[in-house]
Design a protein around this motif. Sequence first.
Motif, PDB file in Angstrom:
ATOM      1  N   ASP A   1      32.104  33.506  42.419  1.00  0.00           N
ATOM      2  CA  ASP A   1      30.760  33.017  42.123  1.00  0.00           C
ATOM      3  C   ASP A   1      30.719  31.519  41.843  1.00  0.00           C
ATOM      4  N   GLY A   2      31.245  30.757  42.763  1.00  0.00           N
ATOM      5  CA  GLY A   2      31.145  29.300  42.652  1.00  0.00           C
ATOM      6  C   GLY A   2      32.321  28.658  41.965  1.00  0.00           C
ATOM      7  N   ALA A   3      33.121  29.447  41.230  1.00  0.00           N
ATOM      8  CA  ALA A   3      34.294  28.858  40.568  1.00  0.00           C
ATOM      9  C   ALA A   3      35.386  28.625  41.607  1.00  0.00           C
ATOM     10  N   GLU A   4      36.335  27.742  41.289  1.00  0.00           N
ATOM     11  CA  GLU A   4      37.483  27.521  42.166  1.00  0.00           C
ATOM     12  C   GLU A   4      38.350  28.773  42.182  1.00  0.00           C
ATOM     13  N   HIS A   5      39.304  28.818  43.153  1.00  0.00           N
ATOM     14  CA  HIS A   5      40.280  29.900  43.135  1.00  0.00           C
ATOM     15  C   HIS A   5      40.965  29.852  41.772  1.00  0.00           C
ATOM     16  N   GLY A   6      40.839  30.920  41.008  1.00  0.00           N
ATOM     17  CA  GLY A   6      41.285  30.840  39.615  1.00  0.00           C
ATOM     18  C   GLY A   6      42.228  31.936  39.243  1.00  0.00           C
ATOM     19  N   GLU A   7      41.872  32.645  38.209  1.00  0.00           N
ATOM     20  CA  GLU A   7      42.799  33.601  37.604  1.00  0.00           C
ATOM     21  C   GLU A   7      42.318  35.037  37.760  1.00  0.00           C
ATOM     22  N   LEU A   8      41.291  35.260  38.585  1.00  0.00           N
ATOM     23  CA  LEU A   8      40.692  36.603  38.627  1.00  0.00           C
ATOM     24  C   LEU A   8      41.690  37.665  39.061  1.00  0.00           C
ATOM     25  N   LEU A   9      42.389  37.388  40.168  1.00  0.00           N
ATOM     26  CA  LEU A   9      43.352  38.368  40.671  1.00  0.00           C
ATOM     27  C   LEU A   9      44.497  38.545  39.682  1.00  0.00           C
ATOM     28  N   GLU A  10      44.957  37.407  39.142  1.00  0.00           N
ATOM     29  CA  GLU A  10      46.100  37.436  38.237  1.00  0.00           C
ATOM     30  C   GLU A  10      45.772  38.293  37.019  1.00  0.00           C
ATOM     31  N   ARG A  11      44.579  38.073  36.455  1.00  0.00           N
ATOM     32  CA  ARG A  11      44.187  38.837  35.263  1.00  0.00           C
ATOM     33  C   ARG A  11      44.084  40.320  35.599  1.00  0.00           C
ATOM     34  N   ALA A  12      43.490  40.619  36.758  1.00  0.00           N
ATOM     35  CA  ALA A  12      43.339  42.029  37.160  1.00  0.00           C
ATOM     36  C   ALA A  12      44.704  42.683  37.328  1.00  0.00           C
ATOM     37  N   LEU A  13      45.672  41.924  37.860  1.00  0.00           N
ATOM     38  CA  LEU A  13      47.027  42.466  38.022  1.00  0.00           C
ATOM     39  C   LEU A  13      47.654  42.734  36.651  1.00  0.00           C
ATOM     40  N   HIS A  14      47.495  41.757  35.746  1.00  0.00           N
ATOM     41  CA  HIS A  14      48.133  41.891  34.426  1.00  0.00           C
ATOM     42  C   HIS A  14      47.536  43.067  33.657  1.00  0.00           C
ATOM     43  N   GLU A  15      46.247  43.354  33.927  1.00  0.00           N
ATOM     44  CA  GLU A  15      45.570  44.406  33.150  1.00  0.00           C
ATOM     45  C   GLU A  15      45.612  45.770  33.832  1.00  0.00           C
ATOM     46  N   LEU A  16      46.268  45.834  34.989  1.00  0.00           N
ATOM     47  CA  LEU A  16      46.293  47.097  35.740  1.00  0.00           C
ATOM     48  C   LEU A  16      46.963  48.192  34.913  1.00  0.00           C
ATOM     49  N   PRO A  17      46.289  49.321  34.682  1.00  0.00           N
ATOM     50  CA  PRO A  17      46.944  50.368  33.905  1.00  0.00           C
ATOM     51  C   PRO A  17      48.165  50.912  34.650  1.00  0.00           C
ATOM     52  N   ALA A  18      49.226  51.166  33.913  1.00  0.00           N
ATOM     53  CA  ALA A  18      50.432  51.732  34.536  1.00  0.00           C
ATOM     54  C   ALA A  18      50.164  53.184  34.913  1.00  0.00           C
ATOM     55  N   ILE A  19      50.791  53.627  35.976  1.00  0.00           N
ATOM     56  CA  ILE A  19      50.712  55.051  36.292  1.00  0.00           C
ATOM     57  C   ILE A  19      52.134  55.590  36.419  1.00  0.00           C
ATOM     58  N   ALA A  20      52.252  56.889  36.305  1.00  0.00           N
ATOM     59  CA  ALA A  20      53.571  57.495  36.486  1.00  0.00           C
ATOM     60  C   ALA A  20      53.928  57.390  37.960  1.00  0.00           C
ATOM     61  N   GLY A  21      55.202  57.196  38.251  1.00  0.00           N
ATOM     62  CA  GLY A  21      55.641  57.170  39.649  1.00  0.00           C
ATOM     63  C   GLY A  21      55.839  55.759  40.150  1.00  0.00           C
ATOM     64  N   ASP A  22      56.076  55.640  41.454  1.00  0.00           N
ATOM     65  CA  ASP A  22      56.447  54.364  42.068  1.00  0.00           C
ATOM     66  C   ASP A  22      55.237  53.687  42.714  1.00  0.00           C
ATOM     67  N   THR A  23      55.084  52.397  42.442  1.00  0.00           N
ATOM     68  CA  THR A  23      53.948  51.644  42.991  1.00  0.00           C
ATOM     69  C   THR A  23      54.468  50.549  43.911  1.00  0.00           C
ATOM     70  N   PHE A  24      53.865  50.424  45.087  1.00  0.00           N
ATOM     71  CA  PHE A  24      54.150  49.299  45.978  1.00  0.00           C
ATOM     72  C   PHE A  24      53.037  48.265  45.818  1.00  0.00           C
ATOM     73  N   TYR A  25      53.425  46.992  45.688  1.00  0.00           N
ATOM     74  CA  TYR A  25      52.452  45.906  45.497  1.00  0.00           C
ATOM     75  C   TYR A  25      52.408  45.035  46.744  1.00  0.00           C
ATOM     76  N   TRP A  26      51.232  44.914  47.340  1.00  0.00           N
ATOM     77  CA  TRP A  26      51.041  44.014  48.479  1.00  0.00           C
ATOM     78  C   TRP A  26      50.055  42.932  48.043  1.00  0.00           C
ATOM     79  N   ILE A  27      50.478  41.680  48.192  1.00  0.00           N
ATOM     80  CA  ILE A  27      49.673  40.551  47.698  1.00  0.00           C
ATOM     81  C   ILE A  27      49.568  39.492  48.787  1.00  0.00           C
ATOM     82  N   ALA A  28      48.364  39.016  49.045  1.00  0.00           N
ATOM     83  CA  ALA A  28      48.201  37.861  49.942  1.00  0.00           C
ATOM     84  C   ALA A  28      47.092  36.973  49.395  1.00  0.00           C
ATOM     85  N   ALA A  29      47.390  35.702  49.259  1.00  0.00           N
ATOM     86  CA  ALA A  29      46.430  34.754  48.675  1.00  0.00           C
ATOM     87  C   ALA A  29      46.948  33.348  48.955  1.00  0.00           C
TER      88      ALA A  29
END
Length: 261
Positions: free
Chosen positions: A196-224
Amino acid sequence: MAPHIHRRLRHDVVLRRLAVLRVEPLSPHMRRVTFGGPELRGFHSAAPDDHVKLFFPNRDGELVLPALGPNGAEFPAGREPSSMRDYTPRRHDAARGELVIDFVLHGDGPASNWAMQAAPGQRLGAGGPRGSHVIAGDFDRYVLMGDETALPAIGRWLEELPAGARATALVETPEAADRQALSSRGEVEIRWLARDGAEHGELLERALHELPAIAGDTFYWIAAESRRARAMRQWLDQRGVPKDWIKATGYWQAMEDEETD
Ligand SMILES: Cc1cc2nc3c(=O)[nH]c(=O)nc-3n(C[C@H](O)[C@H](O)[C@H](O)COP(=O)(O)OP(=O)(O)OC[C@H]3O[C@@H](n4cnc5c(N)ncnc54)[C@H](O)[C@@H]3O)c2cc1C
């Protein structure tokens, strides 16, 4: 710990001239271009984050493509070579002979400028994909995250998920109106993060840090943007996520004097 076997496929590199069939606005910052033409025959893309090299007309409006020889790709002497940029095959329909590419309209650059004015009948060069990285399909969850340049790959990945697969998509867009309707047979949660008009910031990073853990194995794909993709990979590394469970790629590079964070 399950091994989760990824596969790397190599394809013969083919350079094609493609014709624009249709151009559709998808959202304020994204334009969909459907290509076709006889040279699309034989095109193959095996993974949702494959890429093709697109070649754009030079300043004289000419497509000047390299020849593929024993020493790699060589442009003809004496003519300005076409600029080339990486793009995701968003959808390929072999039966209809159509290849869809979604272009971000980010501002000034040969690719973004071309997409702004794209019209049926125009031509581009397309090379590849030269390879595919097929990620193991047996993870308990896939976290697919990125900015708007990652949206074509994320959209394709979600569309190609088999029933029962679980994915969380975190997508940062320039504004809320850049959301797209994405379909999937999997169990999918999509979080849209509008700058919403802000520069590329911390939105994705914060969402990643706050992602609830789940049981089992997670694959992370990131492009930015490159620095952000690298920083998110490091954050996951530091939390002990196995290297093989992360694929983080810089999809574009902010210039030195541009702020991304
Ligand atoms: C594997 C891969 C797949 C990709 N798939 C897609 C895709 O499907 N769709 C898509 O739109 N892009 C995709 N990209 C990103 C795209 O290749 C880059 O954004 C590219 O730089 C655009 O070229 P350009 O000629 O418009 O701008 P350039 O000439 O490369 O750059 C000009 C200026 O624009 C800035 N810039 C470039 N891209 C962006 C951006 N997205 N946002 C803000 N500023 C930017 C640069 O920092 C520079 O200052 C992909 C990249 C990779 C590596």
